[in-house]
Design a protein around this motif. Structure first.
Motif, PDB file in Angstrom:
ATOM      1  N   ASP A   1       1.478  -0.915   1.416  1.00 34.66           N
ATOM      2  CA  ASP A   1      -0.014  -1.276   0.002  1.00 34.66           C
ATOM      3  C   ASP A   1      -0.716  -0.129  -0.030  1.00 34.66           C
ATOM      4  O   ASP A   1      -1.444   0.297  -1.381  1.00 34.66           O
ATOM      5  N   LEU A   2      -1.473  -0.641   1.224  1.00 35.85           N
ATOM      6  CA  LEU A   2      -2.743  -0.220   0.430  1.00 35.85           C
ATOM      7  C   LEU A   2      -3.407   1.351   0.711  1.00 35.85           C
ATOM      8  O   LEU A   2      -4.214   2.307  -0.533  1.00 35.85           O
ATOM      9  N   LEU A   3      -2.565   1.911   1.779  1.00 40.05           N
ATOM     10  CA  LEU A   3      -2.450   3.442   1.992  1.00 40.05           C
ATOM     11  C   LEU A   3      -2.100   4.507  -0.001  1.00 40.05           C
ATOM     12  O   LEU A   3      -2.695   5.282   0.381  1.00 40.05           O
ATOM     13  N   ARG A   4      -1.297   3.994   0.175  1.00 42.17           N
ATOM     14  CA  ARG A   4      -0.794   4.535  -0.941  1.00 42.17           C
ATOM     15  C   ARG A   4      -1.333   4.149  -2.329  1.00 42.17           C
ATOM     16  O   ARG A   4      -1.842   4.846  -3.332  1.00 42.17           O
ATOM     17  N   LEU A   5      -1.716   2.993  -2.758  1.00 37.72           N
ATOM     18  CA  LEU A   5      -3.478   2.909  -3.423  1.00 37.72           C
ATOM     19  C   LEU A   5      -4.551   3.754  -3.422  1.00 37.72           C
ATOM     20  O   LEU A   5      -5.102   4.148  -4.144  1.00 37.72           O
TER      21      LEU A   5
END
Length: 416
Positions: A162-166
């Motif tokens: 989730d973090l890397l996508r955001l």
């Protein structure tokens, strides 16, 4: 000592920014969340000026939507003509952004919680909603010509995918920095290095890090973040902030001084640390801890006999920080049972007392004897040394033992 043989030499890493970082001091935002903090407008202006004179590259201010007074104070700070950039901290919400862009700050620090805890119990948004609102807010702020940093909150308890996508999404939108926040202070240096190293391969923008100190890792985590490729570190004076606060400015300066002394001493006015910390301690009504980095009263105090001998010969034997570089001085304590005769000899030389090594060893015996009853202050030790010198003069240096006992009795009498 060569770099190769030094146990504290910097580890080589092609991504490292140990010698190329910026400080974002957030005493005027995070620091306001400290339990005892209630800064007046006048105090805020003094803090801002002091931080600017110290040399921080950014100061972060309280959200302009927090209160009318906060917004007015921010404007006054922005009119000071400071060299550093001024940032305002806001939620990732269009209402906050619309207020923020109308203020005089150079940029906005946008934040939203991404862990399951904060998504469920704070703002209630899922990751798709966060993805969408982040795009809207960032695009709007950029259209108004403001610098923008986008940070996840509670980063280390957030899902990595989730973090890397955001982060990849906001990087493509053109943010100046993405932020990683250890909001509850749960991360350790190894976790920090791995996350920042991974993130460095995902985004092209700068990376800012904000570490809370609940478990005592804030400084170490900041250092590891820079090793892994982070570019900006958040600090607070004396480490004040929510709960146990965040990375302290002075402690961070100490760590980075050891990593690259020339870089840190050239970039920051380290002599200002004591005055800045005393000012904040006064404002929030706390005492500077005895073991505070650099400015604690024990930071450069040496006591054990084996230590003091080496220190007097070469201070680097037991000091990794040079006190003079921070406007501080070292103190060799000698009025105690652990004292050594070399330390006493150094004090005799400072007082211009002409004593032989044998005579100094004898008066050292007396100091230890008296200090077994109670520690002696520096004034008492000086009086004892002078009395001993006078006693020796009156007896032609023939009975060192009797002269030492007489001097000790004289000091006891004066004390009574």
């Amino acid at each position: 000592m060569s770099t190769a043989s030094s146990p504290y030499a910097r580890i080589s890493d092609m991504l490292s920014n140990i010698s190329n970082f910026n400080i974002i001091d957030t005493t005027l935002r995070e620091g306001e969340q400290f339990a005892n903090a209630f800064f007046s407008t006048e105090q805020k202006l003094k803090i801002a000026k002091a931080l600017d004179d110290f040399g921080v590259e950014y100061i972060e201010l309280t959200s302009p939507v927090a209160s009318q007074q906060s917004r007015e104070d921010n404007e006054k700070i922005c009119q000071l003509g400071l060299k550093c950039k001024k940032l305002a901290h806001i939620r990732c919400h269009m209402d906050d952004a619309k207020v923020g862009v109308e203020t005089s700050v150079d940029g906005l620090s946008v934040v939203i919680g991404t862990s399951s805890y904060l998504r469920k119990f704070s703002h209630g948004k899922d990751m798709d909603a966060i993805y969408k609102v982040a795009g809207e807010v960032i695009t709007f702020i950029k259209s108004k010509g403001k610098e923008v940093r986008f940070s996840s909150e509670d980063s280390f308890r957030s899902d990595l995918v989730d973090l890397l996508r955001l982060y990849r999404h906001v990087d493509r939108l053109g943010v100046n920095r993405v932020g990683v926040a250890d909001t509850v202070g749960c991360a350790n240096p190894r976790q920090v290095y791995e996350l920042i190293r991974t993130l460095r391969g995902v985004v092209n923008c700068d990376i800012e890090c904000h570490f809370h100190n609940d478990t005592g890792c804030a400084i170490a985590n900041a250092y590891c973040a820079l090793e892994a490729g982070a570019t900006h570190i958040d600090t607070c004076i004396l480490g004040i902030g929510e709960r146990n606060g965040i990375t302290p400015l002075g402690g961070f300066a100490a760590r980075m001084y050891v990593a690259d002394k020339a870089y840190v001493t050239d970039k920051y006015n380290l002599h200002m640390l004591r005055d800045i910390e005393n000012m904040i301690a006064d404002f929030v009504e706390i005492q500077i801890p005895f073991n505070n980095y650099i400015t604690g009263y024990c930071a450069f105090t040496h006591k054990a006999g084996i230590h003091t001998k080496a220190i007097l010969n070469n201070p680097t034997t037991y000091e990794i920080l040079r006190p003079e570089d921070f406007g501080m001085t070292r103190y060799v304590s000698i009025g105690h049972r652990l004292t050594g005769w070399n330390a006493v000899k150094s004090r005799c030389e400072q007082l211009d007392l002409q004593l032989s090594d044998a005579e100094i060893k004898e008066i050292t015996r007396k100091i230890k004897e008296l200090a077994d009853i109670k520690p002696l202050g520096i004034e008492e030790v000086d009086s004892l040394l002078r009395a001993y010198n006078n006693q020796l003069d009156s007896t032609s240096h023939e009975d060192m033992h009797a002269a030492a006992d007489a001097a000790g009795a004289e000091i006891k009498h004066d004390a009574n």
